[in-house]
Design an enzyme around this catalytic site. Structure first.
Site, PDB file in Angstrom:
ATOM      1  N   ARG A  81       1.930   4.094   8.065  1.00 59.49           N
ATOM      2  CA  ARG A  81       1.004   3.370   8.542  1.00 59.49           C
ATOM      3  C   ARG A  81       2.325   2.329   9.794  1.00 59.49           C
ATOM      4  O   ARG A  81       2.256   1.872  10.034  1.00 59.49           O
ATOM      5  CB  ARG A  81       0.056   1.946   7.650  1.00 59.49           C
ATOM      6  CG  ARG A  81      -0.883   2.975   7.422  1.00 59.49           C
ATOM      7  CD  ARG A  81      -1.854   2.272   6.730  1.00 59.49           C
ATOM      8  NE  ARG A  81      -3.118   2.699   5.572  1.00 59.49           N
ATOM      9  CZ  ARG A  81      -3.812   2.608   4.607  1.00 59.49           C
ATOM     10  NH1 ARG A  81      -3.636   1.637   4.432  1.00 59.49           N
ATOM     11  NH2 ARG A  81      -5.077   3.286   4.674  1.00 59.49           N
ATOM     12  N   ASP A 183      -3.042  -1.853   0.437  1.00 58.64           N
ATOM     13  CA  ASP A 183      -4.121  -2.749   1.923  1.00 58.64           C
ATOM     14  C   ASP A 183      -4.767  -4.122   2.063  1.00 58.64           C
ATOM     15  O   ASP A 183      -5.304  -4.341   2.900  1.00 58.64           O
ATOM     16  CB  ASP A 183      -5.158  -1.568   2.119  1.00 58.64           C
ATOM     17  CG  ASP A 183      -6.031  -0.728   0.925  1.00 58.64           C
ATOM     18  OD1 ASP A 183      -5.581  -1.359   0.119  1.00 58.64           O
ATOM     19  OD2 ASP A 183      -6.787  -0.052   1.408  1.00 58.64           O
TER      20      ASP A 183
END
Length: 407
Positions: A81, A183
């Site tokens: 990511r 996250d």
């Protein structure tokens, strides 16, 4: 010739994602948003099942620009990511897991929502496929809200639309030292820094897919990693917010979602050494962040378990966990002409245990479900005032001088 900036960069971190990747990419290709307004940055994290090759095939035929990066396995979703975020050029960034897929109008609707309301984060409704996603935040579409006025704190996955300028301005990246909960840390920080958040509840934007083969990008790991995740999120909240109601309302999330499950039915199955270790890991978190304002926001059984943990009474905790696991009917004790309700979980008014009555007292939201309870005038007034405030917040436009007003 100058190439127009895309509206949204879809970042896909992929590891051993076949065959789920096929539908994932098909859902990107099927977006109703003009392909010229989308770019895809896909990072193959050392797959050996053909994931990287399929990404390259997709890049060769896709109607939007696709960048494929292939790297050695990093061990978790944060690295891919971060690499994808570093390559993004869109006004917004959306993190799409390679196992999952988008609704056809997802990107168009989310970009429009952010543009129309000047918000920095947009949550699109999530539907589970062989998985159950959080659901309490999808009751209504909110054009503009925040993390304190809604239930968005209970969905901290990365699958949101983020304004890239917000992420760049604050140097935000996923914490690669965390094996789980990375996250949650990233998304909570974005909520706290955002100039408004939108919730798109009337259209399914994201399909969260449960893999039948049991493989996922996220390596869940053992219980110690869960405590690492809780500690990281609590530390973030403490660093970004002064002590007080705002911090406490958000502290509910790591206590309830990350910490408390370690003291549920599994706790009964753990051996003595693991139970002792869990209590040791929890102690500094309880000492630092557990207080009466956090406690009153929980149901009685949740509050009781955490109270006993904070009090260093794992012996009493075992009795409560066993009672909850057995799903026994809880005796209800009504006092003050029905305006005060206590729930008789184990050790209620046991002088040897010494647990305060306040721990067993049900707050109005929980007490309303019990026959005979009568809500007091103050509680009714506060409930109505809270509903009115949430309605006003959800319907008002961008704040004066905000992005929407300046556009």
């Amino acid at each position: 010739m100058t190439v127009a900036q895309p509206d949204v960069t879809v970042v896909i971190g992929a590891y051993e994602a076949m065959p789920y990747l096929v539908e994932c990419l098909a859902s990107v290709e099927a977006q109703t948003l003009d392909p010229a307004r989308i770019e895809v940055v896909a990072v193959d994290d050392g797959s050996t099942d053909g994931t990287g090759e399929y990404l390259e095939e997709f890049a060769a035929r896709a109607p939007m620009p696709v960048t494929v990066i292939r790297q050695d396995n990093s061990g978790g979703p944060s690295g891919p990511r971060n690499v994808g975020l570093g390559k993004a050029s869109g006004r917004y960034v959306f993190f799409l897991d390679a196992d999952d897929r988008l609704g056809p109008e997802a990107l168009a609707r989310m970009v429009a929502m952010a543009d129309e309301n000047g918000t920095d984060v947009v949550l699109g409704r999530v539907e589970g496929v062989n998985r159950k996603p959080p659901g309490s935040m999808w009751g209504e579409t909110l054009r503009r809200t925040d993390v304190y006025s809604s239930n968005i704190k209970f969905t901290l996955s990365a699958q949101k639309l983020f304004r890239r300028e917000l992420l760049t301005r604050h140097g935000m990246r996923f914490d690669e030292s965390l094996w789980t909960g990375e996250d949650a840390l990233f998304t909570m920080e974005a909520y706290l820094r955002a100039d408004g958040v939108s919730v798109l509840a009337d259209y399914t934007c994201y399909y969260l897919v449960g893999r039948e083969d049991g493989k996922h990008v996220t390596r869940t790991g053992g219980y110690v990693l869960r405590f690492d995740s809780a500690r990281a999120l609590m530390t973030l909240l403490a660093d970004m917010l002064p002590p007080g109601p705002r911090r406490d309302v958000l502290m509910v999330r790591p206590f309830l979602v990350t910490l408390l499950p370690q003291f549920g039915p599994q706790f009964l199955k753990d051996d003595e050494e693991v139970r002792r270790h869990k209590v040791e890991l929890a102690k500094p978190l309880m000492d630092a962040y557990w207080n009466a304002d956090v406690a009153r926001r929980l149901r009685v059984d949740e509050r009781l378990r955490l109270h006993l943990l904070a009090a260093g009474r794992p012996d009493l905790l075992m009795d409560v966990v066993e009672f909850v696991r057995a799903k026994k009917e809880v005796p209800a004790v009504l006092e003050k002409n029905g305006r005060r309700l206590y729930l008789g979980y184990p050790h209620f008014r046991d002088s040897r245990a010494g647990v305060p009555d306040a721990v067993y007292r049900a707050e109005p939201r929980e007490a309303r479900t019990f026959p005979g309870y009568r809500e007091g005038r103050i509680e009714i007034f506060l409930r109505r005032a809270g509903r009115k405030a949430r309605r006003m917040l959800s319907t008002r436009a961008a704040t004066p001088g905000g992005r929407a007003a300046a556009a």
